[in-house]
Design a protein around this motif. Structure first.
Motif, PDB file in Angstrom:
ATOM      1  N   PHE A 109      31.977  50.484  39.766  1.00 29.25           N
ATOM      2  CA  PHE A 109      30.748  49.788  39.351  1.00 29.25           C
ATOM      3  C   PHE A 109      30.979  48.301  39.081  1.00 29.25           C
ATOM      4  O   PHE A 109      30.089  47.483  39.323  1.00 29.25           O
ATOM      5  N   LYS A 110      32.192  47.955  38.625  1.00 30.05           N
ATOM      6  CA  LYS A 110      32.510  46.534  38.451  1.00 30.05           C
ATOM      7  C   LYS A 110      32.398  45.817  39.805  1.00 30.05           C
ATOM      8  O   LYS A 110      31.797  44.747  39.906  1.00 30.05           O
ATOM      9  N   ARG A 111      32.992  46.413  40.831  1.00 37.58           N
ATOM     10  CA  ARG A 111      32.957  45.785  42.157  1.00 37.58           C
ATOM     11  C   ARG A 111      31.533  45.685  42.689  1.00 37.58           C
ATOM     12  O   ARG A 111      31.142  44.700  43.285  1.00 37.58           O
ATOM     13  N   ILE A 153      33.610  48.548  27.772  1.00 37.13           N
ATOM     14  CA  ILE A 153      33.678  49.511  28.879  1.00 37.13           C
ATOM     15  C   ILE A 153      35.114  49.616  29.401  1.00 37.13           C
ATOM     16  O   ILE A 153      35.616  50.717  29.640  1.00 37.13           O
ATOM     17  N   ASP A 154      35.816  48.480  29.517  1.00 37.07           N
ATOM     18  CA  ASP A 154      37.222  48.500  29.940  1.00 37.07           C
ATOM     19  C   ASP A 154      38.082  49.328  28.985  1.00 37.07           C
ATOM     20  O   ASP A 154      39.103  49.881  29.377  1.00 37.07           O
ATOM     21  N   GLN A 155      37.685  49.378  27.731  1.00 41.19           N
ATOM     22  CA  GLN A 155      38.510  50.071  26.741  1.00 41.19           C
ATOM     23  C   GLN A 155      38.149  51.541  26.594  1.00 41.19           C
ATOM     24  O   GLN A 155      38.953  52.335  26.126  1.00 41.19           O
ATOM     25  N   LYS A 158      54.112  43.329  32.583  1.00 39.35           N
ATOM     26  CA  LYS A 158      53.521  44.412  33.367  1.00 39.35           C
ATOM     27  C   LYS A 158      52.041  44.170  33.633  1.00 39.35           C
ATOM     28  O   LYS A 158      51.422  44.811  34.465  1.00 39.35           O
ATOM     29  N   LYS A 159      51.464  43.277  32.885  1.00 47.33           N
ATOM     30  CA  LYS A 159      50.057  42.941  33.125  1.00 47.33           C
ATOM     31  C   LYS A 159      49.951  41.442  33.316  1.00 47.33           C
ATOM     32  O   LYS A 159      50.650  40.671  32.679  1.00 47.33           O
ATOM     33  N   THR A 160      49.028  41.046  34.212  1.00 46.14           N
ATOM     34  CA  THR A 160      48.910  39.621  34.484  1.00 46.14           C
ATOM     35  C   THR A 160      48.010  38.939  33.457  1.00 46.14           C
ATOM     36  O   THR A 160      48.047  37.717  33.307  1.00 46.14           O
TER      37      THR A 160
HETATM   38 MG    MG Z   1      41.456  45.595  33.358  1.00 41.42          MG
END
Ligand code: MG
Ligand code: CTP
Length: 190
Positions: A117-119, A132-134, A185-187
């Motif tokens: 849905f983000k895309r 929502i990401d969490q 590990k995360k950008t």
């Molecule tokens: Mg994310």
């Protein structure tokens, strides 16, 4: 009152641990072939490069592994306080493993649906979508276990547990992501 709240919180963390592990392991194991194989709909990626097969499988395996340890350590913690992952009425190893696979798959599926849905909304991979990401993976894990293991779900998750999970998870998520960012590990730190 305080101790009652504390028990609810601890039970919630215990129950959600396989999903937390699944979600954070996806970051660690992720990479390689994206789940959507690079395909797009109307010029936007179906899911994007942030959803990979290795992340999905690594997440399910890690979450199921930790959940199995929780089940196997059953005799070493107060059972009446801490729920376990045996679906009621079936205490075989196959039953708890299938519950854990559904639970962790549900978590990662929730995350995948969110990316879809983000895309569609034109939000690029990795861009923030607060709350929502969490909570995507929490909702996925809860929904899938409710659908496939309803008696286990109803027995273990009261409204208090669900509320405490919804309140605690974003804070945990933030802390884990900052760690992921620091260890490279995360950008982005979210
Ligand atoms: Mg994310
Ligand atoms: N990840 C993965 N496979 C998954 C889930 C996560 O490889 N099924 C990895 C990716 O490296 C991803 C990272 O974990 O970048 C963080 O996950 P998440 O925050 O859910 O993805 P984003 O990159 O933020 O992408 P999106 O905007 O689609 O949520």
């Amino acid at each position: 009152m305080l101790s009652y709240t504390l028990i609810i919180v601890l039970q919630s963390l215990w129950l959600m641990l396989p999903a937390y592990i699944a979600n954070s392991s996806a970051v660690i194991f992720g990479g390689g072939k994206p789940i959507d194989f690079g395909r797009s709909i109307k010029g936007e990626r179906i899911l994007g490069d942030g959803k990979t097969w290795l992340g999905l499988i690594g997440g399910i395996v890690s979450g199921t592994f930790i959940g199995s340890i929780q089940v196997l350590s059953l005799n070493y913690y107060p059972n009446e306080l801490f729920p376990n992952f045996y679906p009621y009425d079936n205490r075989s190893s196959i039953s708890y493993i299938s519950l854990l696979i559904i639970f962790t798959f549900g978590a990662l599926f929730g995350d995948i649906v969110k990316s879809f849905f983000k895309r569609r909304a034109g939000i690029e991979r990795g861009a923030k979508l607060p709350i929502i990401d969490q909570l995507d993976f929490v909702l996925g894990a809860l929904l899938f276990s409710y659908i496939f293991f309803d008696s286990w779900f109803i027995k273990n998750f009261t409204a208090y547990h669900i509320i405490s999970i919804i309140i605690i998870t974003p804070f945990l998520h933030k802390a884990v992501n900052i760690i992921g960012y620091k260890i490279g590990k995360k950008t982005v730190p979210w």
